[in-house]
Design a protein around this motif. Sequence first.
Motif, PDB file in Angstrom:
ATOM      1  N   PRO A  18       0.879  -1.244   0.063  1.00 29.77           N
ATOM      2  CA  PRO A  18      -0.218   0.034   0.118  1.00 29.77           C
ATOM      3  C   PRO A  18       0.943   1.303   0.193  1.00 29.77           C
ATOM      4  CG  PRO A  18       0.091  -0.906   2.177  1.00 29.77           C
ATOM      5  CD  PRO A  18       0.713  -1.788   1.469  1.00 29.77           C
ATOM      6  N   GLY A  19       0.557   2.342  -0.646  1.00 31.71           N
ATOM      7  CA  GLY A  19       1.293   3.513  -0.672  1.00 31.71           C
ATOM      8  C   GLY A  19       0.355   4.288   0.321  1.00 31.71           C
ATOM      9  N   LEU A  20       0.937   4.987   1.549  1.00 31.38           N
ATOM     10  CA  LEU A  20       0.379   5.623   2.299  1.00 31.38           C
ATOM     11  C   LEU A  20       0.510   7.025   2.521  1.00 31.38           C
ATOM     12  CD1 LEU A  20       0.239   2.998   5.083  1.00 31.38           C
ATOM     13  CD2 LEU A  20      -1.607   3.409   3.687  1.00 31.38           C
ATOM     14  N   THR A  21      -0.217   8.085   2.325  1.00 32.75           N
ATOM     15  CA  THR A  21       0.073   9.549   2.274  1.00 32.75           C
ATOM     16  C   THR A  21       0.119   9.874   3.883  1.00 32.75           C
ATOM     17  OG1 THR A  21      -0.776   9.755   0.293  1.00 32.75           O
ATOM     18  CG2 THR A  21      -0.566  11.635   1.358  1.00 32.75           C
ATOM     19  N   VAL A  22       1.325  10.633   4.067  1.00 27.56           N
ATOM     20  CA  VAL A  22       1.465  11.052   5.314  1.00 27.56           C
ATOM     21  C   VAL A  22       1.909  12.529   5.557  1.00 27.56           C
ATOM     22  CG1 VAL A  22       2.257   8.886   6.406  1.00 27.56           C
ATOM     23  CG2 VAL A  22       3.849  10.534   5.268  1.00 27.56           C
ATOM     24  N   THR A  23       1.515  13.287   6.588  1.00 29.02           N
ATOM     25  CA  THR A  23       2.158  14.626   6.418  1.00 29.02           C
ATOM     26  C   THR A  23       3.409  14.642   7.549  1.00 29.02           C
ATOM     27  OG1 THR A  23       1.003  15.086   8.745  1.00 29.02           O
ATOM     28  CG2 THR A  23      -0.134  15.391   6.526  1.00 29.02           C
ATOM     29  N   ILE A  58       6.745  13.912   6.622  1.00 23.66           N
ATOM     30  CA  ILE A  58       7.070  12.644   6.433  1.00 23.66           C
ATOM     31  C   ILE A  58       8.503  12.535   7.183  1.00 23.66           C
ATOM     32  CG2 ILE A  58       8.045  13.497   4.133  1.00 23.66           C
ATOM     33  CD1 ILE A  58       7.306  10.619   3.225  1.00 23.66           C
ATOM     34  N   LYS A  59       9.157  13.536   7.203  1.00 19.88           N
ATOM     35  CA  LYS A  59      10.698  13.292   7.930  1.00 19.88           C
ATOM     36  C   LYS A  59      10.470  13.091   9.317  1.00 19.88           C
ATOM     37  CE  LYS A  59      13.201  15.926   4.355  1.00 19.88           C
ATOM     38  NZ  LYS A  59      14.007  17.309   3.974  1.00 19.88           N
ATOM     39  N   ALA A  60       9.494  13.794  10.007  1.00 12.30           N
ATOM     40  CA  ALA A  60       9.284  13.669  11.512  1.00 12.30           C
ATOM     41  C   ALA A  60       8.579  11.842  11.702  1.00 12.30           C
ATOM     42  CB  ALA A  60       8.300  14.441  12.095  1.00 12.30           C
ATOM     43  N   PHE A  61       7.760  11.816  10.708  1.00  8.49           N
ATOM     44  CA  PHE A  61       7.200  10.261  10.426  1.00  8.49           C
ATOM     45  C   PHE A  61       8.480   9.193  10.373  1.00  8.49           C
ATOM     46  CE2 PHE A  61       4.853   6.772   8.978  1.00  8.49           C
ATOM     47  CZ  PHE A  61       3.762   6.705   9.922  1.00  8.49           C
ATOM     48  N   ALA A  62       9.118   9.472   9.589  1.00  2.00           N
ATOM     49  CA  ALA A  62      10.181   8.669   9.418  1.00  2.00           C
ATOM     50  C   ALA A  62      11.185   8.385  10.733  1.00  2.00           C
ATOM     51  CB  ALA A  62      11.105   8.736   8.249  1.00  2.00           C
ATOM     52  N   ALA A  63      11.553   9.744  11.149  1.00  4.40           N
ATOM     53  CA  ALA A  63      12.484   9.633  12.520  1.00  4.40           C
ATOM     54  C   ALA A  63      11.627   8.676  13.502  1.00  4.40           C
ATOM     55  CB  ALA A  63      12.644  11.031  12.985  1.00  4.40           C
ATOM     56  N   ASP A 103      14.020   8.354  -3.893  1.00  2.00           N
ATOM     57  CA  ASP A 103      13.828   9.470  -4.306  1.00  2.00           C
ATOM     58  C   ASP A 103      13.206   9.452  -6.081  1.00  2.00           C
ATOM     59  OD1 ASP A 103      14.850  11.230  -2.513  1.00  2.00           O
ATOM     60  OD2 ASP A 103      17.004  10.857  -2.874  1.00  2.00           O
ATOM     61  N   ASN A 104      12.818   8.467  -6.362  1.00  2.00           N
ATOM     62  CA  ASN A 104      12.678   8.353  -7.899  1.00  2.00           C
ATOM     63  C   ASN A 104      10.986   8.489  -8.225  1.00  2.00           C
ATOM     64  OD1 ASN A 104      14.989   6.996  -8.538  1.00  2.00           O
ATOM     65  ND2 ASN A 104      14.424   5.179  -7.452  1.00  2.00           N
ATOM     66  N   LEU A 105      10.332   9.252  -7.185  1.00  2.00           N
ATOM     67  CA  LEU A 105       8.938   9.460  -7.717  1.00  2.00           C
ATOM     68  C   LEU A 105       8.964  11.166  -7.833  1.00  2.00           C
ATOM     69  CD1 LEU A 105       6.019   8.831  -8.223  1.00  2.00           C
ATOM     70  CD2 LEU A 105       5.332   8.717  -5.851  1.00  2.00           C
ATOM     71  N   PRO A 106       8.963  11.767  -8.917  1.00  2.00           N
ATOM     72  CA  PRO A 106       8.942  13.050  -8.862  1.00  2.00           C
ATOM     73  C   PRO A 106       7.935  13.619  -8.068  1.00  2.00           C
ATOM     74  CG  PRO A 106       9.328  12.242 -11.164  1.00  2.00           C
ATOM     75  CD  PRO A 106       8.678  11.090 -10.220  1.00  2.00           C
ATOM     76  N   GLY A 107       8.094  15.031  -7.687  1.00  4.29           N
ATOM     77  CA  GLY A 107       6.992  15.585  -6.848  1.00  4.29           C
ATOM     78  C   GLY A 107       6.671  15.161  -5.501  1.00  4.29           C
ATOM     79  N   HIS A 108       7.576  14.021  -4.881  1.00  5.55           N
ATOM     80  CA  HIS A 108       7.266  13.385  -3.672  1.00  5.55           C
ATOM     81  C   HIS A 108       8.356  13.205  -2.944  1.00  5.55           C
ATOM     82  CE1 HIS A 108       3.327  12.558  -5.999  1.00  5.55           C
ATOM     83  NE2 HIS A 108       2.772  12.418  -4.894  1.00  5.55           N
ATOM     84  N   LEU A 109       8.015  13.331  -1.579  1.00  2.00           N
ATOM     85  CA  LEU A 109       9.116  12.650  -0.808  1.00  2.00           C
ATOM     86  C   LEU A 109       8.455  11.253  -0.285  1.00  2.00           C
ATOM     87  CD1 LEU A 109       9.916  15.575   1.720  1.00  2.00           C
ATOM     88  CD2 LEU A 109      11.395  14.722  -0.136  1.00  2.00           C
ATOM     89  N   ARG A 110       9.529  10.282  -0.184  1.00  4.60           N
ATOM     90  CA  ARG A 110       8.929   8.847  -0.015  1.00  4.60           C
ATOM     91  C   ARG A 110      10.055   8.119   0.617  1.00  4.60           C
ATOM     92  NH1 ARG A 110       7.507   5.130  -5.379  1.00  4.60           N
ATOM     93  NH2 ARG A 110       9.602   5.190  -6.204  1.00  4.60           N
ATOM     94  N   PHE A 111       9.670   7.083   1.247  1.00  2.17           N
ATOM     95  CA  PHE A 111      10.255   5.898   1.948  1.00  2.17           C
ATOM     96  C   PHE A 111       9.539   4.685   1.888  1.00  2.17           C
ATOM     97  CE2 PHE A 111       8.675   7.762   5.982  1.00  2.17           C
ATOM     98  CZ  PHE A 111       8.209   6.763   6.518  1.00  2.17           C
ATOM     99  N   TYR A 112      10.412   3.531   2.071  1.00  2.00           N
ATOM    100  CA  TYR A 112       9.796   2.057   2.375  1.00  2.00           C
ATOM    101  C   TYR A 112      10.104   1.787   3.613  1.00  2.00           C
ATOM    102  CZ  TYR A 112       8.687   2.203  -2.608  1.00  2.00           C
ATOM    103  OH  TYR A 112       8.348   2.464  -3.868  1.00  2.00           O
ATOM    104  N   SER A 113       9.220   0.961   4.165  1.00  2.00           N
ATOM    105  CA  SER A 113       9.297   0.298   5.440  1.00  2.00           C
ATOM    106  C   SER A 113       8.794  -1.179   5.716  1.00  2.00           C
ATOM    107  CB  SER A 113       8.899   1.030   6.659  1.00  2.00           C
ATOM    108  OG  SER A 113       9.641   0.533   7.943  1.00  2.00           O
ATOM    109  N   GLU A 114       9.004  -1.739   6.258  1.00  2.00           N
ATOM    110  CA  GLU A 114       8.076  -3.252   6.569  1.00  2.00           C
ATOM    111  C   GLU A 114       7.685  -3.417   8.044  1.00  2.00           C
ATOM    112  OE1 GLU A 114      11.143  -6.122   5.755  1.00  2.00           O
ATOM    113  OE2 GLU A 114      11.200  -5.720   3.553  1.00  2.00           O
ATOM    114  N   LEU A 153       4.472   8.218   1.693  1.00  2.00           N
ATOM    115  CA  LEU A 153       4.530   9.390   0.717  1.00  2.00           C
ATOM    116  C   LEU A 153       4.107  10.678   1.084  1.00  2.00           C
ATOM    117  CD1 LEU A 153       3.029   8.925  -2.672  1.00  2.00           C
ATOM    118  CD2 LEU A 153       2.894   7.209  -1.072  1.00  2.00           C
ATOM    119  N   GLN A 154       4.608  11.794   0.818  1.00  2.00           N
ATOM    120  CA  GLN A 154       4.134  13.146   0.971  1.00  2.00           C
ATOM    121  C   GLN A 154       4.504  13.936  -0.297  1.00  2.00           C
ATOM    122  OE1 GLN A 154       5.292  14.997   4.523  1.00  2.00           O
ATOM    123  NE2 GLN A 154       5.225  16.982   3.678  1.00  2.00           N
ATOM    124  N   PRO A 155       3.403  14.715  -0.780  1.00  2.00           N
ATOM    125  CA  PRO A 155       3.690  15.499  -2.104  1.00  2.00           C
ATOM    126  C   PRO A 155       4.646  16.659  -1.456  1.00  2.00           C
ATOM    127  CG  PRO A 155       1.365  15.082  -1.784  1.00  2.00           C
ATOM    128  CD  PRO A 155       2.179  14.610  -0.729  1.00  2.00           C
TER     129      PRO A 155
END
Length: 119
Positions: A70-75, A77-82, A95-106, A116-118
């Motif tokens: 699933p691709g989940l939009t967050v606000t 994102i850097k604080a969420f990743a931390a 960094d491969n999705l233009p216009g978005h910050l995104r990361f993967y986790s498990e 991801l976050q636009p």
Amino acid sequence: MLTAVDHVQLAAPPGTEDALRAYYVDVLAMTEIPKPPALAARGGCWFQAGSVQLHLGIEEDFRPAKKAHPGLTVTRIKAFAARLAAKGARVTWDDNLPGHLRFYSEDPVGNRLEFLQPR
């Protein structure tokens, strides 16, 4: 005429509900929601945050998908990743999705999750 995604169903091996609860509630800050009694007998658990629902169903011969997720939009994102990293979850930025910050986790059973976050 599709209007929204009601939920995303992910699979998990038998006996992992406590680990899933610890991750989805304590790490992702989702709320566990009750399953209907007829479905609760099958095991698994459901989680919600806002309008997002993730259903974790038990699969006897479970193998986590390597690509599906699933691709989940967050606000924030850097604080969420931390937050995830501080709680021991792996965070892999992409960094491969233009216009978005995104990361993967498990999750604890190996389900891939995209956050991801636009820009």
